[in-house]
Design a protein around this motif. Structure first.
Motif, mmCIF file in Angstrom:
data_model
loop_
_atom_site.group_PDB
_atom_site.id
_atom_site.type_symbol
_atom_site.label_atom_id
_atom_site.label_comp_id
_atom_site.label_asym_id
_atom_site.label_seq_id
_atom_site.Cartn_x
_atom_site.Cartn_y
_atom_site.Cartn_z
ATOM 1 N N ARG A 151 3.278 5.681 -4.180
ATOM 2 C CA ARG A 151 4.046 6.199 -3.036
ATOM 3 C C ARG A 151 4.966 5.082 -2.583
ATOM 4 O O ARG A 151 4.749 3.921 -2.947
ATOM 5 N N PRO A 152 6.002 5.379 -1.824
ATOM 6 C CA PRO A 152 6.876 4.306 -1.331
ATOM 7 C C PRO A 152 6.082 3.318 -0.469
ATOM 8 O O PRO A 152 5.225 3.717 0.327
ATOM 9 N N ILE A 153 6.382 2.032 -0.641
ATOM 10 C CA ILE A 153 5.722 0.961 0.106
ATOM 11 C C ILE A 153 6.817 0.166 0.807
ATOM 12 O O ILE A 153 7.786 -0.256 0.173
ATOM 13 N N LYS A 154 6.663 -0.029 2.097
ATOM 14 C CA LYS A 154 7.654 -0.762 2.905
ATOM 15 C C LYS A 154 7.288 -2.240 3.002
ATOM 16 O O LYS A 154 6.112 -2.606 2.907
ATOM 17 N N THR A 155 8.285 -3.073 3.238
ATOM 18 C CA THR A 155 8.069 -4.497 3.461
ATOM 19 C C THR A 155 7.015 -4.677 4.556
ATOM 20 O O THR A 155 7.108 -4.050 5.609
ATOM 21 N N GLY A 156 6.013 -5.498 4.295
ATOM 22 C CA GLY A 156 4.940 -5.756 5.245
ATOM 23 C C GLY A 156 3.738 -4.850 5.098
ATOM 24 O O GLY A 156 2.671 -5.145 5.641
ATOM 25 N N ASP A 157 3.870 -3.745 4.355
ATOM 26 C CA ASP A 157 2.740 -2.833 4.164
ATOM 27 C C ASP A 157 1.640 -3.500 3.349
ATOM 28 O O ASP A 157 1.904 -4.316 2.457
ATOM 29 N N THR A 158 0.412 -3.109 3.631
ATOM 30 C CA THR A 158 -0.736 -3.557 2.857
ATOM 31 C C THR A 158 -0.787 -2.791 1.541
ATOM 32 O O THR A 158 -0.578 -1.580 1.509
ATOM 33 N N ILE A 159 -1.054 -3.514 0.461
ATOM 34 C CA ILE A 159 -1.210 -2.906 -0.859
ATOM 35 C C ILE A 159 -2.705 -2.691 -1.077
ATOM 36 O O ILE A 159 -3.500 -3.625 -0.956
#
Length: 122
Positions: free
Chosen positions: A84-92
């Protein structure tokens, strides 16, 4: 990402080499990647050849569902693909575990690796 019930993802072609997307004995596509938990943000590539533009089939083990994404880059065996799209700062999340944070936006189907993920420890 499309999502539908898949059943078991076992099976391989007659030569014994599993190739993602090839129907297995149950008529379901053999996965290109696996995802352990529905909350994960990445899947792990389980075939040798994933190229940018490939339509990938993935198996979500927790729910026994199949998801599909289009690869945005070449991704080696054992490496991660964004489901899914992941934004800057998001936890992986991989295997429902925090493996770091995104240091740039990563599109669905993107290659998730050290160039765009950093640990939260340092």
């Amino acid at each position: 990402m499309s999502l539908h019930s898949a059943g078991s993802a076992s099976g391989s072609p007659a030569d014994g080499v599993a190739r993602g997307g090839v129907p297995n004995a149950q008529g379901r596509p053999t996965p290109h990647f696996v995802v352990h938990n529905k909350t994960d943000t990445v899947g792990v590539v389980v075939v040798e050849t994933v190229h940018a533009g490939d339509q990938l089939s993935g198996w979500v083990m927790e729910t026994d569902e199949t998801i599909t994404v289009t690869a945005q880059a070449d991704i080696p065996l054992g490496h991660k693909v964004a489901i899914r799209p992941i934004k800057t700062g998001d936890t992986i999340l991989k295997y429902e575990h925090d493996i770091g944070r995104a240091i740039e936006d990563i599109g669905q189907g993107g290659y998730v690796h050290y160039h765009n993920v950093k640990t939260k420890r340092w």
